[in-house]
Design a protein around this motif. Structure first.
Motif, short mmCIF file in Angstrom:
data_model
loop_
_atom_site.label_atom_id
_atom_site.label_comp_id
_atom_site.label_asym_id
_atom_site.label_seq_id
_atom_site.Cartn_x
_atom_site.Cartn_y
_atom_site.Cartn_z
N VAL A 1 33.15 31.31 41.92
CA VAL A 1 34.64 32.15 41.39
C VAL A 1 35.10 31.11 40.94
O VAL A 1 35.51 29.91 41.46
N LEU A 2 35.72 30.92 39.39
CA LEU A 2 36.68 30.44 38.90
C LEU A 2 37.64 30.65 39.15
O LEU A 2 37.68 31.75 38.68
N LEU A 3 38.74 29.69 40.17
CA LEU A 3 39.72 29.90 39.64
C LEU A 3 40.94 29.36 38.59
O LEU A 3 40.40 27.90 37.54
N ARG A 4 41.99 30.28 37.76
CA ARG A 4 42.08 29.16 36.81
C ARG A 4 42.93 28.84 36.38
O ARG A 4 44.63 29.27 36.94
N GLU A 5 43.75 28.37 36.07
CA GLU A 5 45.10 27.09 35.28
C GLU A 5 46.29 28.59 35.12
O GLU A 5 47.28 28.12 36.10
N GLU A 6 45.97 29.00 34.53
CA GLU A 6 47.19 30.35 34.26
C GLU A 6 47.69 30.82 35.46
O GLU A 6 48.82 31.40 35.50
N ASP A 7 46.66 31.22 36.23
CA ASP A 7 47.23 32.20 37.50
C ASP A 7 47.38 30.75 38.76
O ASP A 7 47.30 31.10 40.33
N GLY A 8 47.72 29.65 38.56
CA GLY A 8 48.21 28.74 39.66
C GLY A 8 46.81 27.98 39.91
O GLY A 8 47.04 27.73 41.57
N PHE A 9 45.73 28.38 39.71
CA PHE A 9 44.49 28.51 40.58
C PHE A 9 44.42 28.95 41.83
O PHE A 9 43.93 28.12 42.76
N ARG A 10 45.25 29.78 42.41
CA ARG A 10 45.79 30.69 43.37
C ARG A 10 43.96 31.64 43.55
O ARG A 10 43.44 32.16 42.62
N LEU A 11 44.24 31.78 44.74
CA LEU A 11 43.25 32.91 44.95
C LEU A 11 43.62 34.76 45.27
O LEU A 11 44.47 34.66 45.79
N HIS A 12 42.22 35.39 44.69
CA HIS A 12 42.43 37.03 44.50
C HIS A 12 41.68 36.96 45.47
O HIS A 12 40.23 36.64 44.77
N ALA A 13 41.15 37.21 46.61
CA ALA A 13 40.35 37.92 47.15
C ALA A 13 38.89 38.82 46.58
O ALA A 13 37.41 38.77 46.60
N ALA A 14 39.68 39.58 45.82
CA ALA A 14 38.94 40.51 44.57
C ALA A 14 37.63 40.62 43.84
O ALA A 14 37.67 40.41 43.92
N ALA A 15 38.90 39.01 44.05
CA ALA A 15 37.86 37.83 42.51
C ALA A 15 35.51 37.93 43.22
O ALA A 15 35.13 37.56 42.83
N VAL A 16 35.82 37.48 44.52
CA VAL A 16 34.65 37.26 45.40
C VAL A 16 33.72 38.55 45.21
O VAL A 16 33.77 39.68 46.01
N PRO A 17 32.49 38.28 44.79
CA PRO A 17 31.68 39.63 45.08
C PRO A 17 31.67 40.06 46.95
O PRO A 17 31.61 39.09 47.34
N GLU A 18 31.62 41.27 46.46
CA GLU A 18 31.57 41.73 47.94
C GLU A 18 30.11 41.68 48.13
O GLU A 18 30.37 41.67 50.07
N ASP A 19 29.09 41.49 48.00
CA ASP A 19 27.51 41.21 48.94
C ASP A 19 27.79 39.92 48.58
O ASP A 19 26.80 39.27 49.84
N ALA A 20 28.41 38.92 48.56
CA ALA A 20 28.90 38.31 48.51
C ALA A 20 28.13 37.43 50.59
O ALA A 20 29.36 37.67 51.16
N ASP A 21 27.28 36.65 50.65
CA ASP A 21 27.29 36.92 52.47
C ASP A 21 27.43 35.12 53.02
O ASP A 21 27.24 34.91 54.51
N LEU A 22 28.18 34.72 52.26
CA LEU A 22 28.77 33.03 52.28
C LEU A 22 29.78 32.87 51.26
O LEU A 22 29.40 32.99 50.20
N VAL A 23 30.58 32.31 51.46
CA VAL A 23 31.76 32.13 50.91
C VAL A 23 32.64 30.68 51.09
O VAL A 23 32.64 30.79 52.19
#
Length: 356
Positions: free
Chosen positions: A123-145
């Protein structure tokens, strides 16, 4: 923010490569280890352990000290040969189907997962978002984050609520807090939390205390996770001098010194950022707000600028080895004001030399 597969970056390149061999004489802004460390009292504690080298290491006292520092039972603590070993243990010991690494961040977690045979999503955070995290960007079926906080190299400090928002039943959430003790008050820290399902927190003692050559860190997690990781470790994984350092670095004197250093780093970072802003007319941009002991900058012809800085006596960290960044990015370690002022003069000269 987007998710992607594949490598495409030199995940094994780290800041120490900038100061090896011919770079040893350079002023080091490439490595994120606090300058003028380890302090004399810590060197003395480590030296005092050398008389015990004939005996096998006994980590019980250091483990108990780390547990007490975070208000946890010892069953929730595992001592490791630096945080890097912890990433290898996680990659080898945990049975996961879809690991996801949130980038840009320290590349060793992904490298360790790939070496263990895992296919890793990013999951690549973007410069235009200030490299901020949005939890919804992480796939729901990811079992290790895996995520860093504050994140290397962006210097972003994610709110604890945003990070814990990644937790799910059946998911292991790995938070790399290697630089959290450089944040005044360690705000947004998750170390010591036991209410977040699947939480694994990694800490390093090498950054603040200048112990990169000794290798000492630790993992905080549920007892069953600690047991899985411990089974994957070799016998006596942490040396006696490193155990002595661990016990010393979580004592009350060390915690007070680290807290003082964190405030000094914040002041020195503000001075560095203010100086960097003076180059805005030349196209330089600082990733802000920076909260770690380093700053990420984007500037034209960064590769050439980095080369000219080396000629002028300064080493900085290239950014293009971090997924989500390109060769126009550089990472700068925070140093004292005198060093920063000299560096800014060199940067002015380097940018002029690199101009078309």
């Amino acid at each position: 923010m987007r998710t992607e597969d594949g490598a495409g970056h030199d995940l094994r390149h780290h800041g120490d490569a900038e100061v090896r061999d011919g770079g040893a004489a350079l002023v080091d802004l490439a490595v994120n280890v606090r300058a003028d460390t380890p302090p004399a009292w810590l060197r003395e504690r480590i030296a005092g352990s050398l008389g015990s080298l004939a005996a096998y290491p006994d980590g019980r006292a250091a483990r108990a000290a780390v547990a007490a520092r975070h208000g946890l039972p010892v069953e929730r603590v595992l001592l490791t040969a630096g945080a890097a070993e912890a990433f290898v243990l996680l990659a080898r010991a945990l049975k996961v189907r879809r690991p996801v690494v949130v980038h840009p961040q320290f590349t060793e977690p992904e490298a360790a997962l790939r070496d263990a045979g895992h296919t890793v999503d990013r999951v690549l955070l973007r410069e235009e978002d200030g490299f901020r995290l949005h939890a919804a960007a992480v796939p729901e079926d990811a079992d290790l984050v895996v995520i860093g906080n504050p994140t290397n190299p962006t210097s972003v400090l994610h709110p604890a609520a945003s990070v814990t928002g990644l937790a799910r039943p059946g998911r292991t959430l790995v938070v790399d807090e290697a630089f959290m003790d450089a944040v005044p008050g360690e705000r947004e820290a998750l170390a010591g939390r036991t209410d977040v399902p699947g939480l694994v927190v990694l800490r390093s003692l090498t950054k603040t205390w200048g112990l990169a050559g000794l290798r000492i860190g630790y993992v905080l997690a549920a007892p069953e996770t600690i047991a899985d990781l411990e089974r994957a470790q070799p016998l006596w994984p942490v040396s006696t001098p490193a155990l002595a350092a661990a016990e010393a670095c979580v004592g009350s004197q060390a915690l007070a010194e680290a807290a003082h250093a964190a405030h000094r780093i914040a002041a020195d970072r503000a001075h560095l950022v203010a100086g960097l802003r003076e180059f805005a007319a030349d196209g330089l941009r600082v990733a802000e707000p920076a909260e770690g002991p380093f700053v990420l900058v984007r500037l034209p012809r960064a590769r050439a600028v980095r080369g000219h800085l080396r000629d002028l006596g300064y080493a900085v960290r290239r950014g293009d080895t971090f997924p989500g960044l390109g060769e126009e990015w550089l990472r700068l370690a925070v140093r004292d004001r005198t060093t920063v002022n000299s560096f800014l003069q060199a940067l002015d000269r380097a940018m002029a030399l690199a101009a078309p």
